[in-house]
Design a protein around this motif. Structure first.
Motif, short mmCIF file in Angstrom:
data_model
loop_
_atom_site.label_atom_id
_atom_site.label_comp_id
_atom_site.label_asym_id
_atom_site.label_seq_id
_atom_site.Cartn_x
_atom_site.Cartn_y
_atom_site.Cartn_z
N UNK A 11 1.00 -1.31 0.00
CA UNK A 11 -0.01 -0.03 0.09
C UNK A 11 0.81 1.26 0.07
N UNK A 12 1.91 1.31 0.54
CA UNK A 12 2.98 2.23 0.70
C UNK A 12 4.37 2.01 0.20
N UNK A 13 4.23 1.88 -1.07
CA UNK A 13 5.90 1.51 -1.83
C UNK A 13 6.76 2.54 -1.40
N UNK A 14 8.14 1.88 -1.27
CA UNK A 14 9.30 2.90 -0.81
C UNK A 14 10.07 2.48 -1.92
N UNK A 15 10.20 1.65 -2.78
CA UNK A 15 10.96 1.51 -3.86
C UNK A 15 10.55 0.67 -4.83
N UNK B 135 9.42 -2.76 -2.90
CA UNK B 135 9.59 -2.69 -1.48
C UNK B 135 8.82 -1.95 -0.74
N UNK B 136 8.04 -2.58 0.10
CA UNK B 136 6.98 -1.70 0.97
C UNK B 136 7.76 -1.59 2.50
N UNK B 137 7.07 -1.00 3.12
CA UNK B 137 7.32 -0.74 4.76
C UNK B 137 7.83 -2.09 5.42
N UNK C 216 7.21 -5.44 3.79
CA UNK C 216 7.29 -6.74 2.93
C UNK C 216 7.48 -6.20 1.67
N UNK C 217 8.31 -7.16 0.80
CA UNK C 217 8.32 -6.96 -0.82
C UNK C 217 7.70 -7.79 -1.54
N UNK C 218 7.15 -7.08 -2.52
CA UNK C 218 6.12 -7.97 -3.46
C UNK C 218 6.58 -7.96 -4.92
N UNK C 219 6.35 -8.97 -5.76
CA UNK C 219 6.93 -9.10 -7.13
C UNK C 219 5.73 -9.34 -8.23
N UNK C 220 5.91 -8.83 -9.24
CA UNK C 220 5.17 -9.22 -10.24
C UNK C 220 5.92 -9.62 -11.55
N UNK C 221 5.48 -10.62 -11.95
CA UNK C 221 6.27 -11.00 -13.28
C UNK C 221 5.61 -10.86 -14.43
N UNK C 222 6.08 -10.42 -15.47
CA UNK C 222 5.31 -10.04 -16.58
C UNK C 222 6.12 -11.10 -17.97
N UNK C 223 5.11 -11.71 -18.46
CA UNK C 223 5.72 -12.50 -19.55
C UNK C 223 4.99 -12.48 -20.76
N UNK C 224 5.62 -13.00 -21.83
CA UNK C 224 4.83 -12.94 -23.13
C UNK C 224 4.77 -14.30 -23.63
#
Length: 149
Positions: free
Chosen positions: A55-59, A74-76, A78-86
């Motif tokens: 909700x509050x991204x830092x990087x 990266x958040x306060x 936890x870090x979250x990832x999104x993978x984009x593929x074709x």
């Protein structure tokens, strides 16, 4: 005459938080033409993508990979990832049927989908039927019903 390839642009993103964190995949769009054109559109989509978490991204870092892109936010806490593929679309169980050619007449291209209306609200990070360890629904049935304020 060969048919142009259809490419699916897919995002796999982290949903939920804590022990309920999981990955959800969805097709963002389909692109007809070359793989390079599909990758260019995928990069545009990845750059503009705003994930639900944190909700509050830092990087925010966008990385190019062999088959697409990886967005690390990266958040306060936890870090979250999104993978984009074709990927080349080889089959689609919900595709419209192909038109039968008539002798001496070219087959018209299928009509384009109508313009999207107002954006629908994002789905919750958990399903409506999800229950906890004790069998109690995680989300009450009355939550987010219209007319309840």
């Amino acid at each position: 005459m060969s048919r142009a390839a259809t490419w699916a642009l897919v995002v796999e993103t982290t949903q939920g938080i804590g022990q309920r964190k999981h990955t959800v995949a969805r097709v963002l769009a389909q692109v007809e033409g070359s793989r390079e054109a599909a990758l260019a559109e995928l990069e545009r989509q990845a750059r503009d993508y705003v994930p639900e978490h944190p909700g509050s991204p830092r990087r925010r870092r966008l990385l190019r990979t062999a088959d697409g892109f990886l967005l690390v936010v990266e958040g306060s806490w936890q870090t979250f990832a999104s993978r984009f593929t074709v990927g080349e679309l080889l089959a689609d169980s919900d595709a419209p049927p192909a038109a039968e050619p008539v002798a001496g007449r070219p087959v018209p291209p299928p009509p384009h989908a109508p313009a999207a209306g107002p954006a629908e609200p994002a789905e919750p990070a958990f399903g409506p039927d999800e229950v906890d360890e004790d069998g109690i629904p995680v989300r009450p049935a009355w939550l987010n019903r219209p007319g309840l304020s």
